[in-house]
Design an enzyme around this catalytic site. Structure first.
Site, PDB file in Angstrom:
ATOM      1  CB  SER A   1      -0.959   0.008   1.200  1.00 46.45           C
ATOM      2  OG  SER A   1      -2.030  -0.869   0.973  1.00 46.45           O
TER       3      SER A   1
ATOM      4  CG  ASP B   1      -7.341 -11.481  -1.648  1.00 44.40           C
ATOM      5  OD1 ASP B   1      -7.447 -12.112  -0.577  1.00 44.40           O
ATOM      6  OD2 ASP B   1      -6.257 -11.050  -2.090  1.00 44.40           O
TER       7      ASP B   1
ATOM      8  CB  SER C   1      -4.593   1.303   3.849  1.00 42.13           C
ATOM      9  OG  SER C   1      -3.691   0.976   2.814  1.00 42.13           O
TER      10      SER C   1
ATOM     11  CG  LEU D   1       0.306  -6.970  -0.533  1.00 41.03           C
ATOM     12  CD1 LEU D   1       0.777  -6.812  -1.973  1.00 41.03           C
ATOM     13  CD2 LEU D   1      -1.160  -7.371  -0.497  1.00 41.03           C
TER      14      LEU D   1
ATOM     15  CE  LYS E   1      -4.648   1.904  -0.483  1.00 41.79           C
ATOM     16  NZ  LYS E   1      -4.021   0.610  -0.293  1.00 41.79           N
TER      17      LYS E   1
ATOM     18  CG  ASN F   1      -6.814  -1.913  -1.305  1.00 37.71           C
ATOM     19  OD1 ASN F   1      -5.878  -1.226  -0.959  1.00 37.71           O
ATOM     20  ND2 ASN F   1      -6.868  -3.212  -1.051  1.00 37.71           N
TER      21      ASN F   1
END
Length: 532
Positions: free
Chosen positions: A86, A179, A334, A451, A89, A336
């Site tokens: 992340s 996911d 965070s 991750l 971002k 997505n």
């Protein structure tokens, strides 16, 4: 024993001790004896932390710089491209502030192509979205109320859901199939619904509570209330003290949500955020129900993905919060889906075509170049960092963090970064339980990233002299559950250091982390309910 480094040439040749005192799986993060009591230079201190046995066989890219002068104070493999998770971002959010602007809003409109006569609209009613990832069921209700206020009571035609502002590619490059029903991997559309004020677009909240009697099915509630999803309850209530094994999952390619397992009488309510299949249809269903609740009947069927004809007149409209305010839930938690909606919005603005990942990422790369970041040394395939194909090096991240300090929108963007040990979720965000009781608490700001096998932390911190530092730490290919104690140790070391002296802080055991952080495979805020 710490690894030795040739720091004079700037090329570090790491020599690992032959015997590692701690196996990776033990999660003990020991630094050499006396590491936090012997003064030395910043390179030696950070080298000591990176020499932790938990990183044996892994890869790290680290850069520390003086935020004011830009001088590099420390670097380890600064151009090594790794999965940033992340931290991606950081590029997406800064590009959005520059290309869309702090005051940018998403608009959702209701339009009619025909005249209203005697309370009847002779033709279709259009719901047109521009990608707002924060639209709540309550907002669709307000739109419906506006329609009713115009005197419309009947629509003779269809409800058309116009999501053509974005293309029809719903999921990012190499997002994991496992996911699919997880809320942090929701499908992206120009029309969607968020079930809560974390603004988790494209999801519903499923609550599973035990019945009062063993043998009965548990009580299940869906928020927002909608028939767009079907709940298949296979779970059962068991006697008090029994096993709580409730599992909630959506079947691939459908909107059937299966609730399985057992929940004991008197047990806790399980709450899960689950994605929907085709968020455009979800938004249309919620809006259609809202119209009915306000006395507006639509005779025809719902059609998805049709463009609104030119000349159609707006009869109701809703604007999202400004981008500078949207950055708070986006960056603190965070989110997505916010990253991907903004990426496609940038693609639309830069080309005039339906917003796509390709055009949006090209716009981000162009911004990075203008900010002095070598975008040719970056690979970005989505806006959020959920893809394992994203590749950034600490050098490029640090360069970006240095550059944006001179932007007119920097203060608003800086505010959106999580703050170490700030307890409020919308202040501390994904750092609210980290670095507490240290000089970095309420001092360090940074963007986290997690991750499986990838972790990152990049941002700003003031040292003991009050000097602001930029740091970027990206770690990959480790086998231990979490390397976040190493990230924290580096940032705390920076916070304790002066321009003349630095002392390596001993990383804490991963067991001391909050439950959501002990397994670093996902951002802690992605573990609902939020534990970080």
């Amino acid at each position: 024993m710490a690894p030795r480094a040739n720091t004079r040439t700037g090329i570090r040749k790491w020599v690992w001790p032959a015997v590692l005192g701690v196996a990776a799986a033990t999660l003990t993060w020991g630094a050499p004896a006396g590491a936090d009591s012997v003064p030395g230079g910043l390179p030696e201190a950070i080298d000591t932390i990176l020499g932790d046995p938990g990183m044996e066989g892994g890869a790290a890219s680290v850069v520390v710089a003086d935020a004011t002068t830009g001088e590099t104070l420390y670097q380890h493999d600064p151009t090594g491209r790794l999965m940033p998770a992340s931290n991606t971002k950081l590029a997406t959010s800064t590009a959005a502030m520059e290309l869309l602007g702090p005051g940018y809003t998403f608009t959702t409109d209701v339009l009619a192509g025909d005249r209203v006569r005697g309370g009847a609209l002779d033709g279709d009613l259009y719901l047109r979205g521009t990608g707002d990832p924060t639209t709540l069921a309550a907002d669709y209700d307000k739109l419906a109320a506006q329609v009713a206020a115009t005197g419309v009571k009947k629509v003779s035609g269809r409800l058309i859901a116009d999501d053509t502002r974005f293309d029809d590619h719903r999921q990012g490059d190499t997002w994991g199939a496992d996911d699919e029903s997880s809320y942090y991997a929701a499908q992206i559309s120009a029309l969607s619904v968020a079930p809560d004020t974390d603004y988790d677009a494209g999801t519903v909240i499923v609550e599973v509570a035990p019945d009062k009697k063993a043998g009965e099915k548990p009580v299940v509630r869906v928020t927002p209330k909608t028939d767009y999803v079907h709940v298949d309850v296979r779970a059962s209530t068991v006697a008090a003290g029994g096993t709580d094994s409730v599992a909630v999952e959506r079947r691939h390619g459908t909107n059937t949500i299966t609730v399985g397992g057992t929940v004991p009488v008197g047990g806790d309510t399980t709450k899960e955020w689950v994605t929907v299949w085709e968020p455009t249809g979800y938004a249309a269903a919620v809006f259609r129900d809202a119209l009915a609740a306000h006395g507006v009947r639509v005779s025809g069927a719902t059609r998805l993905g049709r463009a609104t004809p030119a000349g159609a007149k707006v009869v109701a409209s809703h604007d999202s919060m400004a981008l500078k305010d949207l950055l708070v839930p986006f960056m603190k938690l965070s989110n997505n889906m916010h990253a991907e909606a903004l990426t496609k919005a940038m693609g639309y603005k830069s080309t005039g075509r339906a917003g796509s990942w390709g055009d949006g990422l090209a716009a981000i790369a162009s911004y990075l170049k203008s900010a002095g970041v070598d975008a040719t040394k970056v690979r970005q395939v989505d806006g959020s960092g959920l893809s394992r194909k994203d590749n950034f090096a600490a050098r490029q991240i640090a360069d970006l963090l240095l550059s944006v300090r001179h932007e007119p929108w920097y203060a608003d963007w800086y505010t959106s970064l999580p703050v170490a040990c700030a307890p409020d979720r919308f202040v501390g965000g994904t750092l609210r339980s980290r670095m507490c009781g240290t000089p970095a608490a309420l001092n360090a700001r940074g963007k986290t990233g997690s991750l499986t096998g990838a972790s990152a932390l990049s941002g700003y911190v003031k040292d003991a002299d009050g000097r602001e530092l930029v740091y970027s730490v990206v770690q990959n290919n480790y086998l231990v559950d979490s390397v976040k104690p190493l990230e924290d140790a580096i940032v705390v070391t920076l916070a304790k250091s002066t321009s003349n002296e630095a002392r390596a802080v001993t990383p804490k055991s991963a067991r001391s982390l909050p439950a959501a952080e002990r397994n670093g495979n996902l951002e802690c805020s992605w573990r609902k309910p939020a534990l970080c």
